[in-house]
Design a protein around this motif. Structure first.
Motif, PDB file in Angstrom:
ATOM      1  N   ALA A  28      42.081  55.838  44.915  1.00  0.00           N
ATOM      2  CA  ALA A  28      43.448  55.414  45.231  1.00  0.00           C
ATOM      3  C   ALA A  28      43.660  53.938  44.897  1.00  0.00           C
ATOM      4  O   ALA A  28      44.684  53.566  44.314  1.00  0.00           O
ATOM      5  N   VAL A  29      42.694  53.096  45.242  1.00  0.00           N
ATOM      6  CA  VAL A  29      42.810  51.663  44.928  1.00  0.00           C
ATOM      7  C   VAL A  29      42.776  51.450  43.418  1.00  0.00           C
ATOM      8  O   VAL A  29      43.529  50.617  42.887  1.00  0.00           O
ATOM      9  N   LEU A  32      46.145  52.386  42.102  1.00  0.00           N
ATOM     10  CA  LEU A  32      47.113  51.341  42.453  1.00  0.00           C
ATOM     11  C   LEU A  32      46.968  50.134  41.531  1.00  0.00           C
ATOM     12  O   LEU A  32      47.968  49.588  41.041  1.00  0.00           O
ATOM     13  N   ALA A  33      45.732  49.728  41.273  1.00  0.00           N
ATOM     14  CA  ALA A  33      45.495  48.586  40.379  1.00  0.00           C
ATOM     15  C   ALA A  33      46.029  48.868  38.985  1.00  0.00           C
ATOM     16  O   ALA A  33      46.658  48.007  38.358  1.00  0.00           O
ATOM     17  N   VAL A  34      45.807  50.078  38.490  1.00  0.00           N
ATOM     18  CA  VAL A  34      46.302  50.450  37.155  1.00  0.00           C
ATOM     19  C   VAL A  34      47.827  50.414  37.140  1.00  0.00           C
ATOM     20  O   VAL A  34      48.442  49.860  36.221  1.00  0.00           O
ATOM     21  N   LEU A  35      48.459  50.987  38.158  1.00  0.00           N
ATOM     22  CA  LEU A  35      49.927  50.997  38.236  1.00  0.00           C
ATOM     23  C   LEU A  35      50.504  49.589  38.307  1.00  0.00           C
ATOM     24  O   LEU A  35      51.580  49.325  37.777  1.00  0.00           O
ATOM     25  N   MET A  36      49.778  48.685  38.978  1.00  0.00           N
ATOM     26  CA  MET A  36      50.245  47.301  39.118  1.00  0.00           C
ATOM     27  C   MET A  36      49.854  46.437  37.920  1.00  0.00           C
ATOM     28  O   MET A  36      50.222  45.266  37.851  1.00  0.00           O
ATOM     29  N   GLY A  37      49.084  46.994  37.001  1.00  0.00           N
ATOM     30  CA  GLY A  37      48.644  46.225  35.842  1.00  0.00           C
ATOM     31  C   GLY A  37      47.583  45.190  36.175  1.00  0.00           C
ATOM     32  O   GLY A  37      47.423  44.200  35.458  1.00  0.00           O
ATOM     33  N   VAL A 110      33.470  47.701  53.715  1.00  0.00           N
ATOM     34  CA  VAL A 110      34.035  46.349  53.771  1.00  0.00           C
ATOM     35  C   VAL A 110      33.888  45.655  52.417  1.00  0.00           C
ATOM     36  O   VAL A 110      34.845  45.052  51.907  1.00  0.00           O
ATOM     37  N   ALA A 111      32.706  45.739  51.815  1.00  0.00           N
ATOM     38  CA  ALA A 111      32.491  45.103  50.507  1.00  0.00           C
ATOM     39  C   ALA A 111      33.393  45.720  49.442  1.00  0.00           C
ATOM     40  O   ALA A 111      33.931  45.013  48.584  1.00  0.00           O
ATOM     41  N   THR A 112      33.596  47.029  49.508  1.00  0.00           N
ATOM     42  CA  THR A 112      34.496  47.686  48.559  1.00  0.00           C
ATOM     43  C   THR A 112      35.932  47.210  48.773  1.00  0.00           C
ATOM     44  O   THR A 112      36.656  46.963  47.802  1.00  0.00           O
ATOM     45  N   GLY A 113      36.331  47.067  50.025  1.00  0.00           N
ATOM     46  CA  GLY A 113      37.660  46.522  50.321  1.00  0.00           C
ATOM     47  C   GLY A 113      37.811  45.102  49.800  1.00  0.00           C
ATOM     48  O   GLY A 113      38.856  44.728  49.254  1.00  0.00           O
ATOM     49  N   TYR A 114      36.766  44.310  49.947  1.00  0.00           N
ATOM     50  CA  TYR A 114      36.796  42.938  49.443  1.00  0.00           C
ATOM     51  C   TYR A 114      36.923  42.943  47.917  1.00  0.00           C
ATOM     52  O   TYR A 114      37.718  42.187  47.345  1.00  0.00           O
ATOM     53  N   ALA A 115      36.152  43.794  47.260  1.00  0.00           N
ATOM     54  CA  ALA A 115      36.230  43.899  45.792  1.00  0.00           C
ATOM     55  C   ALA A 115      37.637  44.321  45.370  1.00  0.00           C
ATOM     56  O   ALA A 115      38.195  43.776  44.400  1.00  0.00           O
ATOM     57  N   ALA A 116      38.213  45.277  46.084  1.00  0.00           N
ATOM     58  CA  ALA A 116      39.592  45.698  45.776  1.00  0.00           C
ATOM     59  C   ALA A 116      40.555  44.532  45.968  1.00  0.00           C
ATOM     60  O   ALA A 116      41.472  44.332  45.174  1.00  0.00           O
ATOM     61  N   LEU A 118      39.868  41.396  45.546  1.00  0.00           N
ATOM     62  CA  LEU A 118      39.727  40.471  44.424  1.00  0.00           C
ATOM     63  C   LEU A 118      40.535  40.915  43.215  1.00  0.00           C
ATOM     64  O   LEU A 118      40.964  40.093  42.410  1.00  0.00           O
ATOM     65  N   VAL A 119      40.760  42.218  43.101  1.00  0.00           N
ATOM     66  CA  VAL A 119      41.577  42.737  41.999  1.00  0.00           C
ATOM     67  C   VAL A 119      43.061  42.629  42.343  1.00  0.00           C
ATOM     68  O   VAL A 119      43.869  42.160  41.545  1.00  0.00           O
ATOM     69  N   LEU A 120      43.435  43.057  43.548  1.00  0.00           N
ATOM     70  CA  LEU A 120      44.851  43.163  43.915  1.00  0.00           C
ATOM     71  C   LEU A 120      45.463  41.856  44.419  1.00  0.00           C
ATOM     72  O   LEU A 120      46.640  41.597  44.176  1.00  0.00           O
ATOM     73  N   ALA A 121      44.699  41.058  45.148  1.00  0.00           N
ATOM     74  CA  ALA A 121      45.216  39.807  45.732  1.00  0.00           C
ATOM     75  C   ALA A 121      44.067  38.804  45.854  1.00  0.00           C
ATOM     76  O   ALA A 121      43.574  38.530  46.954  1.00  0.00           O
ATOM     77  N   PRO A 122      43.608  38.243  44.737  1.00  0.00           N
ATOM     78  CA  PRO A 122      42.402  37.411  44.761  1.00  0.00           C
ATOM     79  C   PRO A 122      42.495  36.161  45.641  1.00  0.00           C
ATOM     80  O   PRO A 122      41.536  35.833  46.339  1.00  0.00           O
TER      81      PRO A 122
END
Length: 153
Positions: A28-29, A32-37, A110-116, A118-122
């Motif tokens: 899902a993340v 979302l990242a792909v849709l947001m570019g 948590v680490a996966t959320g953090y990585a997400a 960094l992509v969505l809102a660094p």
């Protein structure tokens, strides 16, 4: 799956559900990242890895052990007692409880959320990481201070 669970004495069906939820969250993340570019960073520097590691440690322990977050765990765990400074020991009621009461288990999420992040809102993610890292350093300093005070007595 039930036969395997009984044979090995582990809740394999529950683990499979948790893995499916994790995979679904990552998918899902990613969508979302792909849709947001949004694209992942080209590389993670040492400071990013430090913030990610220390903040993952701190948030995982906060979610799994902190008295303040015990209402989040209560539907899935049973209180056993105090396990350390400002930490509770709880036993899981079910498969989700095993995840919720284990900082090692939560760390991957948590680490996966953090990585997400960094992509969505660094920028916001790095601020969060710095905040959790400061809390972790403060915890270690508090414990060190208490130990030094006891040794001085």
């Amino acid at each position: 799956m039930t036969e395997l669970s009984e044979e090995y004495g582990r809740p394999l069906g529950g683990y499979a559900l948790i893995m499916a939820a994790y995979g679904g969250a990552v998918a899902a993340v990613t969508a979302l990242a792909v849709l947001m570019g949004k694209r992942p960073p080209e590389r993670l520097g040492p400071l990013d890895l430090l913030l990610m590691g220390v903040s993952t440690h701190r948030l995982s322990r906060t979610l799994a052990k902190d008295p303040v977050t015990s209402p989040l765990r209560a539907p899935f765990t049973r209180f056993k007692g105090v396990s350390g400074p400002a930490e509770f020991e709880e036993e899981p009621r079910d498969k989700i409880g095993e995840l919720m009461a284990c900082p090692f288990c939560l760390a991957q999420w948590v680490a996966t959320g953090y990585a997400a992040g960094l992509v969505l809102a660094p920028r916001l993610t790095r601020l969060f990481g710095a905040t959790m890292t400061a809390v972790a350093v403060s915890d270690w300093l508090q414990l060190g201070y208490v130990k030094l005070m006891k040794e001085a007595e």
